[in-house]
Design a protein around this motif. Sequence first.
Motif, mmCIF file in Angstrom:
data_model
loop_
_atom_site.group_PDB
_atom_site.id
_atom_site.type_symbol
_atom_site.label_atom_id
_atom_site.label_comp_id
_atom_site.label_asym_id
_atom_site.label_seq_id
_atom_site.Cartn_x
_atom_site.Cartn_y
_atom_site.Cartn_z
ATOM 1 N N LYS A 64 0.812 -1.227 0.000
ATOM 2 C CA LYS A 64 0.000 0.000 0.000
ATOM 3 C C LYS A 64 0.845 1.276 0.000
ATOM 4 O O LYS A 64 0.324 2.354 -0.203
ATOM 5 C CB LYS A 64 -0.925 0.014 1.226
ATOM 6 C CG LYS A 64 -1.998 -1.041 1.156
ATOM 7 C CD LYS A 64 -2.940 -0.921 2.315
ATOM 8 C CE LYS A 64 -4.046 -1.956 2.210
ATOM 9 N NZ LYS A 64 -5.064 -1.782 3.235
ATOM 10 N N ARG A 65 2.137 1.119 0.243
ATOM 11 C CA ARG A 65 3.010 2.296 0.316
ATOM 12 C C ARG A 65 3.537 2.704 -1.058
ATOM 13 O O ARG A 65 3.806 1.867 -1.901
ATOM 14 C CB ARG A 65 4.271 2.048 1.150
ATOM 15 C CG ARG A 65 4.109 1.617 2.488
ATOM 16 C CD ARG A 65 5.366 1.619 3.329
ATOM 17 N NE ARG A 65 6.611 1.158 2.729
ATOM 18 C CZ ARG A 65 7.794 1.467 3.225
ATOM 19 N NH1 ARG A 65 7.888 2.224 4.289
ATOM 20 N NH2 ARG A 65 8.884 1.008 2.667
ATOM 21 N N HIS A 66 3.714 3.995 -1.197
ATOM 22 C CA HIS A 66 4.394 4.542 -2.365
ATOM 23 C C HIS A 66 5.784 4.942 -1.920
ATOM 24 O O HIS A 66 5.945 5.637 -0.919
ATOM 25 C CB HIS A 66 3.647 5.750 -2.931
ATOM 26 C CG HIS A 66 2.315 5.409 -3.492
ATOM 27 N ND1 HIS A 66 2.147 4.924 -4.763
ATOM 28 C CD2 HIS A 66 1.074 5.462 -2.950
ATOM 29 C CE1 HIS A 66 0.875 4.695 -4.982
ATOM 30 N NE2 HIS A 66 0.194 5.005 -3.883
ATOM 31 N N LEU A 67 6.781 4.508 -2.674
ATOM 32 C CA LEU A 67 8.172 4.841 -2.370
ATOM 33 C C LEU A 67 8.711 5.721 -3.483
ATOM 34 O O LEU A 67 8.476 5.477 -4.661
ATOM 35 C CB LEU A 67 9.009 3.571 -2.239
ATOM 36 C CG LEU A 67 8.620 2.658 -1.077
ATOM 37 C CD1 LEU A 67 9.386 1.349 -1.144
ATOM 38 C CD2 LEU A 67 8.855 3.341 0.256
ATOM 39 N N PHE A 68 9.452 6.737 -3.089
ATOM 40 C CA PHE A 68 9.979 7.720 -4.021
ATOM 41 C C PHE A 68 11.497 7.649 -4.012
ATOM 42 O O PHE A 68 12.125 7.458 -2.969
ATOM 43 C CB PHE A 68 9.503 9.116 -3.605
ATOM 44 C CG PHE A 68 8.003 9.250 -3.628
ATOM 45 C CD1 PHE A 68 7.355 9.731 -4.748
ATOM 46 C CD2 PHE A 68 7.244 8.869 -2.529
ATOM 47 C CE1 PHE A 68 5.977 9.828 -4.775
ATOM 48 C CE2 PHE A 68 5.858 8.965 -2.547
ATOM 49 C CZ PHE A 68 5.221 9.444 -3.673
ATOM 50 N N ARG A 69 12.080 7.823 -5.194
ATOM 51 C CA ARG A 69 13.535 7.832 -5.325
ATOM 52 C C ARG A 69 13.918 8.866 -6.380
ATOM 53 O O ARG A 69 13.094 9.233 -7.233
ATOM 54 C CB ARG A 69 14.054 6.447 -5.673
ATOM 55 C CG ARG A 69 13.690 5.954 -7.037
ATOM 56 C CD ARG A 69 14.201 4.529 -7.278
ATOM 57 N NE ARG A 69 14.004 4.114 -8.636
ATOM 58 C CZ ARG A 69 12.841 3.778 -9.174
ATOM 59 N NH1 ARG A 69 11.740 3.815 -8.460
ATOM 60 N NH2 ARG A 69 12.765 3.422 -10.445
ATOM 61 N N PRO A 70 15.152 9.322 -6.362
ATOM 62 C CA PRO A 70 15.585 10.318 -7.348
ATOM 63 C C PRO A 70 15.498 9.784 -8.772
ATOM 64 O O PRO A 70 15.779 8.613 -9.022
ATOM 65 C CB PRO A 70 17.043 10.588 -6.965
ATOM 66 C CG PRO A 70 17.145 10.168 -5.532
ATOM 67 C CD PRO A 70 16.192 9.014 -5.378
ATOM 68 N N ALA A 71 15.113 10.639 -9.682
ATOM 69 C CA ALA A 71 15.062 10.267 -11.096
ATOM 70 C C ALA A 71 16.432 10.402 -11.749
ATOM 71 O O ALA A 71 16.704 9.783 -12.770
ATOM 72 C CB ALA A 71 14.047 11.138 -11.833
ATOM 73 N N THR A 72 17.280 11.217 -11.148
ATOM 74 C CA THR A 72 18.623 11.462 -11.663
ATOM 75 C C THR A 72 19.630 10.940 -10.648
ATOM 76 O O THR A 72 19.452 11.167 -9.454
ATOM 77 C CB THR A 72 18.852 12.984 -11.858
ATOM 78 O OG1 THR A 72 17.849 13.472 -12.735
ATOM 79 C CG2 THR A 72 20.215 13.291 -12.423
ATOM 80 N N PRO A 73 20.682 10.268 -11.092
ATOM 81 C CA PRO A 73 21.694 9.806 -10.145
ATOM 82 C C PRO A 73 22.244 10.969 -9.306
ATOM 83 O O PRO A 73 22.372 12.100 -9.798
ATOM 84 C CB PRO A 73 22.787 9.215 -11.033
ATOM 85 C CG PRO A 73 22.104 8.890 -12.313
ATOM 86 C CD PRO A 73 21.005 9.903 -12.467
ATOM 87 N N HIS A 74 22.567 10.672 -8.071
ATOM 88 C CA HIS A 74 23.043 11.695 -7.139
ATOM 89 C C HIS A 74 24.242 12.462 -7.696
ATOM 90 O O HIS A 74 24.313 13.683 -7.597
ATOM 91 C CB HIS A 74 23.397 11.041 -5.796
ATOM 92 C CG HIS A 74 23.661 12.016 -4.724
ATOM 93 N ND1 HIS A 74 24.928 12.357 -4.333
ATOM 94 C CD2 HIS A 74 22.820 12.753 -3.961
ATOM 95 C CE1 HIS A 74 24.859 13.242 -3.370
ATOM 96 N NE2 HIS A 74 23.601 13.513 -3.123
ATOM 97 N N GLU A 75 25.176 11.747 -8.301
ATOM 98 C CA GLU A 75 26.383 12.390 -8.835
ATOM 99 C C GLU A 75 26.036 13.388 -9.947
ATOM 100 O O GLU A 75 26.589 14.484 -10.009
ATOM 101 C CB GLU A 75 27.354 11.329 -9.359
ATOM 102 C CG GLU A 75 28.661 11.885 -9.862
ATOM 103 C CD GLU A 75 29.519 12.510 -8.771
ATOM 104 O OE1 GLU A 75 30.399 13.325 -9.123
ATOM 105 O OE2 GLU A 75 29.335 12.212 -7.582
ATOM 106 N N THR A 76 25.099 13.036 -10.811
ATOM 107 C CA THR A 76 24.677 13.935 -11.884
ATOM 108 C C THR A 76 24.023 15.187 -11.311
ATOM 109 O O THR A 76 24.317 16.304 -11.736
ATOM 110 C CB THR A 76 23.695 13.221 -12.826
ATOM 111 O OG1 THR A 76 24.327 12.048 -13.338
ATOM 112 C CG2 THR A 76 23.256 14.107 -13.970
#
Length: 128
Positions: A64-76
């Motif tokens: 039931k949870r929505h998880l979010f993550r960066p669309a762009t790599p951290h280094e970029t």
Amino acid sequence: MGKTSLQDLGKRERQIAEAVYRLGEASVADVRSEIADAPTYSTVRTMLTLLVDKKVLRKRQEGKRHLFRPATPHETARKSAFRNLVSTFFAEQPVEALATLLDVSGELNDEDLDRMNQMIEEARRENR
């Protein structure tokens, strides 16, 4: 809609996106716990969804949870933010940015200085 950079976000959007970058992947509750004086759960959820629409974040569902993550790599993202910083505050002069970094870094140990020297030597070789 094209991808939005972190520099183009409002203060609260940037704060939420930066929390997700720090955490790597996060639920709404995770983001709220990462931010001092966090807005309500529904506000954070709405802003996370907007950041997905702006292609700053990606979303996946786990139960039931929505998880979010960066669309762009951290280094970029980090390089883009630093380019913007150098352009805005140092008149596109990386040497001035480095001088300021050294000035505000406090005491650097020999290992830090050796690593910086190695990077400078590598940059010299690449520029030949």
